[in-house]
Design a protein around this motif. Structure first.
Motif, PDB file in Angstrom:
ATOM      1  N   MET A   1       0.822  -1.205   0.000  1.00 23.41           N
ATOM      2  CA  MET A   1       0.000   0.000   0.000  1.00 23.41           C
ATOM      3  C   MET A   1       0.865   1.267   0.000  1.00 23.41           C
ATOM      4  SD  MET A   1      -3.013   1.194  -0.180  1.00 23.41           S
ATOM      5  CE  MET A   1      -3.966  -0.309   0.051  1.00 23.41           C
ATOM      6  N   GLU A   2       1.971   1.227   0.720  1.00 26.00           N
ATOM      7  CA  GLU A   2       2.868   2.383   0.752  1.00 26.00           C
ATOM      8  C   GLU A   2       3.354   2.736  -0.662  1.00 26.00           C
ATOM      9  OE1 GLU A   2       3.050  -0.234   2.694  1.00 26.00           O
ATOM     10  OE2 GLU A   2       3.636   0.282   4.747  1.00 26.00           O
ATOM     11  N   ASN A   3       3.772   1.722  -1.409  1.00 28.90           N
ATOM     12  CA  ASN A   3       4.279   1.955  -2.760  1.00 28.90           C
ATOM     13  C   ASN A   3       3.175   2.449  -3.692  1.00 28.90           C
ATOM     14  OD1 ASN A   3       6.906   1.216  -2.119  1.00 28.90           O
ATOM     15  ND2 ASN A   3       6.583  -0.945  -2.630  1.00 28.90           N
ATOM     16  N   LYS A   4       1.978   1.904  -3.546  1.00 33.38           N
ATOM     17  CA  LYS A   4       0.861   2.328  -4.386  1.00 33.38           C
ATOM     18  C   LYS A   4       0.517   3.790  -4.123  1.00 33.38           C
ATOM     19  CE  LYS A   4      -1.549  -2.062  -5.179  1.00 33.38           C
ATOM     20  NZ  LYS A   4      -2.821  -2.797  -4.957  1.00 33.38           N
ATOM     21  N   LEU A   5       0.514   4.174  -2.855  1.00 31.83           N
ATOM     22  CA  LEU A   5       0.200   5.554  -2.496  1.00 31.83           C
ATOM     23  C   LEU A   5       1.247   6.507  -3.049  1.00 31.83           C
ATOM     24  CD1 LEU A   5      -1.580   7.547  -0.989  1.00 31.83           C
ATOM     25  CD2 LEU A   5      -0.373   6.968   1.126  1.00 31.83           C
ATOM     26  N   ALA A  10       2.624  10.446  -7.196  1.00 29.52           N
ATOM     27  CA  ALA A  10       3.593  10.915  -8.193  1.00 29.52           C
ATOM     28  C   ALA A  10       2.924  11.133  -9.546  1.00 29.52           C
ATOM     29  CB  ALA A  10       4.736   9.914  -8.321  1.00 29.52           C
ATOM     30  N   GLU A  11       1.909  10.315  -9.866  1.00 26.00           N
ATOM     31  CA  GLU A  11       1.152  10.498 -11.111  1.00 26.00           C
ATOM     32  C   GLU A  11       0.446  11.854 -11.137  1.00 26.00           C
ATOM     33  OE1 GLU A  11      -1.197   7.167 -12.722  1.00 26.00           O
ATOM     34  OE2 GLU A  11      -0.421   6.009 -11.037  1.00 26.00           O
ATOM     35  N   LEU A  12       0.161  12.387  -9.949  1.00 25.12           N
ATOM     36  CA  LEU A  12      -0.489  13.694  -9.839  1.00 25.12           C
ATOM     37  C   LEU A  12       0.530  14.824  -9.724  1.00 25.12           C
ATOM     38  CD1 LEU A  12      -3.267  12.767  -7.234  1.00 25.12           C
ATOM     39  CD2 LEU A  12      -3.505  12.889  -9.721  1.00 25.12           C
ATOM     40  N   GLY A  13       1.806  14.478  -9.739  1.00 22.59           N
ATOM     41  CA  GLY A  13       2.855  15.481  -9.592  1.00 22.59           C
ATOM     42  C   GLY A  13       3.154  15.821  -8.150  1.00 22.59           C
ATOM     43  N   ILE A  14       2.818  14.922  -7.228  1.00 24.56           N
ATOM     44  CA  ILE A  14       2.989  15.168  -5.797  1.00 24.56           C
ATOM     45  C   ILE A  14       3.968  14.141  -5.225  1.00 24.56           C
ATOM     46  CG2 ILE A  14       1.817  15.251  -3.555  1.00 24.56           C
ATOM     47  CD1 ILE A  14      -0.781  15.851  -5.221  1.00 24.56           C
ATOM     48  N   GLU A  15       4.994  14.626  -4.554  1.00 32.18           N
ATOM     49  CA  GLU A  15       5.975  13.730  -3.932  1.00 32.18           C
ATOM     50  C   GLU A  15       5.673  13.603  -2.444  1.00 32.18           C
ATOM     51  OE1 GLU A  15      10.801  13.322  -3.139  1.00 32.18           O
ATOM     52  OE2 GLU A  15      10.019  14.980  -4.357  1.00 32.18           O
ATOM     53  N   HIS A  53     -10.560   9.228  -1.548  1.00 31.84           N
ATOM     54  CA  HIS A  53     -10.547  10.228  -0.487  1.00 31.84           C
ATOM     55  C   HIS A  53      -9.214  10.989  -0.441  1.00 31.84           C
ATOM     56  CE1 HIS A  53     -14.463   9.512   1.009  1.00 31.84           C
ATOM     57  NE2 HIS A  53     -14.208   8.360   1.617  1.00 31.84           N
ATOM     58  N   PHE A  54      -8.131  10.283  -0.168  1.00 29.77           N
ATOM     59  CA  PHE A  54      -6.858  10.962   0.043  1.00 29.77           C
ATOM     60  C   PHE A  54      -6.323  11.620  -1.233  1.00 29.77           C
ATOM     61  CE2 PHE A  54      -5.936   7.585   3.525  1.00 29.77           C
ATOM     62  CZ  PHE A  54      -6.796   8.238   4.385  1.00 29.77           C
ATOM     63  N   LEU A  55      -6.175  10.826  -2.293  1.00 27.09           N
ATOM     64  CA  LEU A  55      -5.581  11.363  -3.516  1.00 27.09           C
ATOM     65  C   LEU A  55      -6.528  12.320  -4.232  1.00 27.09           C
ATOM     66  CD1 LEU A  55      -3.785   8.118  -4.684  1.00 27.09           C
ATOM     67  CD2 LEU A  55      -2.700  10.189  -3.826  1.00 27.09           C
ATOM     68  N   ASP A  56      -7.806  12.064  -4.169  1.00 28.47           N
ATOM     69  CA  ASP A  56      -8.779  12.990  -4.744  1.00 28.47           C
ATOM     70  C   ASP A  56      -8.685  14.355  -4.058  1.00 28.47           C
ATOM     71  OD1 ASP A  56     -11.032  13.453  -6.569  1.00 28.47           O
ATOM     72  OD2 ASP A  56     -12.237  13.611  -4.758  1.00 28.47           O
ATOM     73  N   SER A  57      -8.434  14.343  -2.746  1.00 29.54           N
ATOM     74  CA  SER A  57      -8.317  15.588  -1.983  1.00 29.54           C
ATOM     75  C   SER A  57      -7.071  16.378  -2.362  1.00 29.54           C
ATOM     76  CB  SER A  57      -8.301  15.295  -0.481  1.00 29.54           C
ATOM     77  OG  SER A  57      -9.552  14.815  -0.025  1.00 29.54           O
ATOM     78  N   VAL A  58      -5.949  15.689  -2.491  1.00 35.69           N
ATOM     79  CA  VAL A  58      -4.682  16.402  -2.717  1.00 35.69           C
ATOM     80  C   VAL A  58      -4.413  16.688  -4.195  1.00 35.69           C
ATOM     81  CG1 VAL A  58      -3.705  15.402  -0.625  1.00 35.69           C
ATOM     82  CG2 VAL A  58      -3.214  14.329  -2.836  1.00 35.69           C
ATOM     83  N   ALA A  59      -5.266  16.205  -5.078  1.00 36.05           N
ATOM     84  CA  ALA A  59      -5.063  16.407  -6.521  1.00 36.05           C
ATOM     85  C   ALA A  59      -5.076  17.879  -6.917  1.00 36.05           C
ATOM     86  CB  ALA A  59      -6.133  15.647  -7.310  1.00 36.05           C
ATOM     87  N   VAL A  60      -5.608  18.739  -6.057  1.00 31.98           N
ATOM     88  CA  VAL A  60      -5.671  20.177  -6.375  1.00 31.98           C
ATOM     89  C   VAL A  60      -4.343  20.892  -6.124  1.00 31.98           C
ATOM     90  CG1 VAL A  60      -8.143  20.260  -5.876  1.00 31.98           C
ATOM     91  CG2 VAL A  60      -6.504  20.813  -4.060  1.00 31.98           C
ATOM     92  N   LEU A  61      -3.400  20.263  -5.454  1.00 33.74           N
ATOM     93  CA  LEU A  61      -2.150  20.940  -5.078  1.00 33.74           C
ATOM     94  C   LEU A  61      -1.386  21.559  -6.252  1.00 33.74           C
ATOM     95  CD1 LEU A  61      -0.771  18.596  -2.262  1.00 33.74           C
ATOM     96  CD2 LEU A  61      -1.440  20.989  -2.011  1.00 33.74           C
ATOM     97  N   PRO A  62      -1.343  20.922  -7.415  1.00 34.03           N
ATOM     98  CA  PRO A  62      -0.577  21.536  -8.513  1.00 34.03           C
ATOM     99  C   PRO A  62      -1.216  22.789  -9.122  1.00 34.03           C
ATOM    100  CG  PRO A  62      -0.781  19.143  -8.819  1.00 34.03           C
ATOM    101  CD  PRO A  62      -1.741  19.538  -7.751  1.00 34.03           C
ATOM    102  N   VAL A 198      -8.846  14.663 -15.079  1.00 37.83           N
ATOM    103  CA  VAL A 198      -9.320  13.291 -14.857  1.00 37.83           C
ATOM    104  C   VAL A 198      -8.274  12.561 -14.034  1.00 37.83           C
ATOM    105  CG1 VAL A 198      -9.990  11.108 -15.910  1.00 37.83           C
ATOM    106  CG2 VAL A 198     -10.616  13.264 -17.016  1.00 37.83           C
ATOM    107  N   LEU A 199      -8.660  12.022 -12.907  1.00 37.56           N
ATOM    108  CA  LEU A 199      -7.743  11.217 -12.114  1.00 37.56           C
ATOM    109  C   LEU A 199      -7.549   9.876 -12.817  1.00 37.56           C
ATOM    110  CD1 LEU A 199      -9.256  11.952  -8.590  1.00 37.56           C
ATOM    111  CD2 LEU A 199      -7.261  13.017  -9.637  1.00 37.56           C
ATOM    112  N   PRO A 200      -6.346   9.338 -12.831  1.00 34.17           N
ATOM    113  CA  PRO A 200      -6.067   8.116 -13.597  1.00 34.17           C
ATOM    114  C   PRO A 200      -6.977   6.940 -13.251  1.00 34.17           C
ATOM    115  CG  PRO A 200      -4.016   9.121 -12.838  1.00 34.17           C
ATOM    116  CD  PRO A 200      -5.139   9.876 -12.189  1.00 34.17           C
TER     117      PRO A 200
END
Length: 233
Positions: A1-5, A10-15, A53-62, A198-200
């Motif tokens: 799960m850690e690697n998937k997250l 990273a696909e969203l441009g977030i490290e 929930h998590f990635l959908d929330s942070v997708a706005v950061l870029p 569009v989220l992947p």
């Protein structure tokens, strides 16, 4: 799960660093446990929580500058997007505005459990926020809370002049924007940008509406909630 997250972020441009990933995983555990006592989420699968929930929330950061900003999350619920954004952008000062007591209890426990510094819960309704909160935040954000006409009146008075109101919406926000534009302008705002993406892993698209606060919001706003619903701006 850690690697998937980490890979999905990273696909969203977030490290995400190891400590941030640890906090998200603990957040997931708290969410599942807390849902036994309160209606926090119907999603139980680990990967679905991570993505929806998590990635959908942070997708706005870029899409805009969050670094060092004060942020208010309207109708935070289980902390989306405010708590998730705080984990991903540690420099944020976050206020989670939520009036439902069971969710307030969850958020307060979450902040303590995953050690979110400079993050607080405001157990109030947005339209009843005290005067000291008026025009005090750099960014006011919400995720799937209400129609934009209603949402703008719940949010704009909290945004400082020059700050941003961010509305996280679904696909094709055009019609909603058209009906809300007049009310936004009455409250001192102007639509600055609309980002559609569009989220992947998502079935449908997302959009982020960015509204810049150009003038102070007239004191007559916000009105009482019943008035807003009966006669939206």
């Amino acid at each position: 799960m850690e690697n998937k997250l980490k890979k999905s972020a990273a696909e969203l441009g977030i490290e995400l660093k190891a400590e941030q990933i640890r906090k998200f995983l603990r957040y997931k555990e708290c969410l599942i446990e807390g849902s036994k006592l309160a209606n926090l989420t119907a999603i139980k699968d680990d990967e679905e929580i991570m993505k929806l929930h998590f990635l959908d929330s942070v997708a706005v950061l870029p899409y805009c500058d969050f670094k060092g900003k004060s942020l208010c999350d309207i109708g935070s619920g289980a902390g989306f997007p405010g708590a998730a954004l705080k984990i991903a952008e540690e420099s944020l000062s976050v206020s989670l505005l939520e009036c439902r007591q069971k969710r307030v209890n969850f958020l307060e426990g979450l902040i303590s459990e995953i050690e979110l510094k400079d993050c607080r819960v405001l157990p109030i309704r947005a339209e009843e926020a005290p005067e000291e909160l008026r025009e005090s935040f750099d960014i006011v954000i919400s995720r799937a809370v209400a129609d934009l006409r209603l949402l703008s009146e719940l949010s704009m008075h909290l945004v400082k002049k020059g700050g941003l109101m961010l509305a996280m919406k679904g696909p094709e926000p055009g019609p909603e924007l058209d009906t809300a534009k007049r009310g936004i302008e009455l409250q001192g705002g102007a639509i600055e940008a609309v980002h559609e993406y569009v989220l992947p892993w998502a079935d449908t698209g997302r959009s982020l509406i960015i509204i810049r606060k150009e003038k102070s919001t007239p004191k007559k706003y916000p009105r009482r909630f019943a008035q807003m619903k009966k006669n939206p701006l």
